[in-house]
Write a protein that holds these residues in place. Sequence first.
Motif, PDB file in Angstrom:
ATOM      1  N   TYR A 270       0.807  -1.216   0.000  1.00  0.00           N
ATOM      2  CA  TYR A 270       0.000   0.000   0.000  1.00  0.00           C
ATOM      3  C   TYR A 270       0.846   1.275   0.000  1.00  0.00           C
ATOM      4  CZ  TYR A 270      -3.022   3.712   1.758  1.00  0.00           C
ATOM      5  OH  TYR A 270      -3.670   4.911   1.921  1.00  0.00           O
ATOM      6  N   PRO A 271       1.901   1.393   0.832  1.00  0.00           N
ATOM      7  CA  PRO A 271       2.703   2.631   0.803  1.00  0.00           C
ATOM      8  C   PRO A 271       3.268   2.933  -0.578  1.00  0.00           C
ATOM      9  CG  PRO A 271       3.211   1.381   2.786  1.00  0.00           C
ATOM     10  CD  PRO A 271       2.345   0.503   1.936  1.00  0.00           C
ATOM     11  N   MET A 272       3.725   1.918  -1.301  1.00  0.00           N
ATOM     12  CA  MET A 272       4.268   2.149  -2.634  1.00  0.00           C
ATOM     13  C   MET A 272       3.167   2.610  -3.599  1.00  0.00           C
ATOM     14  SD  MET A 272       7.435   1.825  -2.360  1.00  0.00           S
ATOM     15  CE  MET A 272       7.815   1.970  -4.106  1.00  0.00           C
ATOM     16  N   PHE A 273       1.958   2.079  -3.421  1.00  0.00           N
ATOM     17  CA  PHE A 273       0.836   2.524  -4.245  1.00  0.00           C
ATOM     18  C   PHE A 273       0.550   4.006  -4.004  1.00  0.00           C
ATOM     19  CE2 PHE A 273      -3.726   3.489  -4.328  1.00  0.00           C
ATOM     20  CZ  PHE A 273      -4.000   3.288  -5.680  1.00  0.00           C
ATOM     21  N   VAL A 274       0.546   4.427  -2.741  1.00  0.00           N
ATOM     22  CA  VAL A 274       0.253   5.822  -2.408  1.00  0.00           C
ATOM     23  C   VAL A 274       1.334   6.745  -2.968  1.00  0.00           C
ATOM     24  CG1 VAL A 274       0.045   7.477  -0.512  1.00  0.00           C
ATOM     25  CG2 VAL A 274      -1.097   5.270  -0.368  1.00  0.00           C
ATOM     26  N   ILE A 275       2.590   6.339  -2.854  1.00  0.00           N
ATOM     27  CA  ILE A 275       3.686   7.139  -3.418  1.00  0.00           C
ATOM     28  C   ILE A 275       3.514   7.261  -4.926  1.00  0.00           C
ATOM     29  CG2 ILE A 275       6.176   7.185  -3.840  1.00  0.00           C
ATOM     30  CD1 ILE A 275       6.525   5.838  -1.089  1.00  0.00           C
ATOM     31  N   GLY A 276       3.136   6.143  -5.555  1.00  0.00           N
ATOM     32  CA  GLY A 276       2.892   6.177  -6.999  1.00  0.00           C
ATOM     33  C   GLY A 276       1.778   7.134  -7.361  1.00  0.00           C
TER      34      GLY A 276
END
Length: 574
Positions: A189-195
């Motif tokens: 999820y954190p990588m999705f939000v950064i994306g």
Amino acid sequence: MKRFEEVINIVGPFGRNQKLQFVLLCIVAGCAAFYQMGNTIYSASADHYCKVYDNQTYVDQSPLKNCTIPYSLEGGAVSWDKCRRYDVNVSQGISDEVCSSQKNETLSCDRGWVYDKTWYENTVVYEYNLVCSNDWMKQLSKSFVPLGNLVGAFTFGQLSDYFGRRPIFIITMMMAMTTAIATSFAPNYPMFVIGQFFLGAFPHSLFVTAFVIIMEIIGLEYRTMCGTVIHIVFSLTYMLFGGIAFLSHGNWRQIQLIVGVIYVLYIPTFFVICETPMWLMRKHRYDDAKKVLKKFAKVNKTTLPDDIFEQDKEAFLKSKEKVIQVKPRRYTVLDLFKSPRLRRNTLLMCFNWFSCSFLYYGISLNTDQLGSNPYMTFTLAGFVEIPGCFIAWWLMKNIGRRWSFSGFAVVGGIALMLSIPPKKSIVELSIFFAMISKLCIGAVFTIAFVYAAEIYPTVVRNGGMGFSSLSARLGSITSPFIVLLDVIWGPLPLVVMGMTSVVAGLFALLLPETRNVSLPETLEDGETLGTKYYKKRETDTEERNDITPARRPSFEYKMLAQADHPSDAAVPMM
């Protein structure tokens, strides 16, 4: 110094070269809709309840659900608990004895959830269980897109004014493509939000830069048409995204990968899109501007005089000889606030952009009443903006920017306030007013882009557009929190949003009209825009170029003139 309008009319104000670039820029910029609206599908949710064993699938009505999920009756309808389950063991099967035991004790969904996948095969909500106590994480991911818009528009707007439009166009497109593809493989999820943050920053900045390029390669009489068409393409791409999502059955990873790969097809545009001659002229790069204009002339089958910039080059060289140690000026957004009229116009324009975005997201709160098919609802929301764009085009051409913006903003605000009728039995009336408001806001955004590009001078145009876009992002970020006002009075959020739009429409009447007016190029032009002095400069080119100190306006132009025209630095100013 020659003005851009004089030069572009020599090679053709909208010849074949500009038409080719315009079509390509519209297609590339329109794809920003994939990223601007994508999180609507990526973070979509559906009915769900607690899972009690592995590999369990969603069933609307079943003995297992009756046995394990608490429910209540609300208005004669069954309402199932989405976040808790009964503490029963069904590993050995279901029986009256098992289901009746421990009925008074409930647990949180410790095994996860099962989701209704009728419309969505896999969303971020399903994959990372962003429901119940984690629902705030879904909202957070949605807020990161406008946050990226805000940061990207301001940052790349400044960089575009420093280094040129074309380099930023290439960088933002390549980064949008790379980030979209990478985000489709986000492991958590954190990588999705950064994306999502970067997919808010790069594609939106690409759209703004492409819009500015279009405005700076065409003649005055084509600005309204081109500024409208790019928004129509955006709306069409908005609708196309609904089709892609439908064909992918709402699988967010597939959708994200597809919209990223699409940009690979646009890499050849790098060899067609050129730096804008207007920006090059303002940077005194006359040889480079001449090369670009010769390309225009060759394709347009016109002739560019070889000495087109000779006088300007001589004047610039003389100014460097007369004035010792003159350093090239780099402009920033702060220059928009250093003179009274330009400062006022900038603040008014920023408030207008804020209200546009504020109202747009306010309307989105009502679209869930349009039907049960989410893809149809999504596509309809994009379609309804297209008539608004065409109406805006006609009004801008025949009435002007100021009154068109004001009228649409006022009508859209009033329609939004009327979108919640006093009785639920006439919900169709609410939908009607909501769609009228959506049509108006589509028109307002179309006008706002054209209007802002015509008010900000060339030396800070992209920075000014970015600053306006930053203001719009503040509106989109603020809008969800206004919904909390419904605890005071149900219709209050829509009243606040509607009144904001009405006030913005009235404030727009304080801006100068820019219809059939050449683009301001210097800070001095931006300050005098809408005055008799600016009109005089337009109608008499020779008189404008040879203007004497005594005939300059008596207000604060000394600093502005020295900054914009190094050749004037040695001339005493009033």
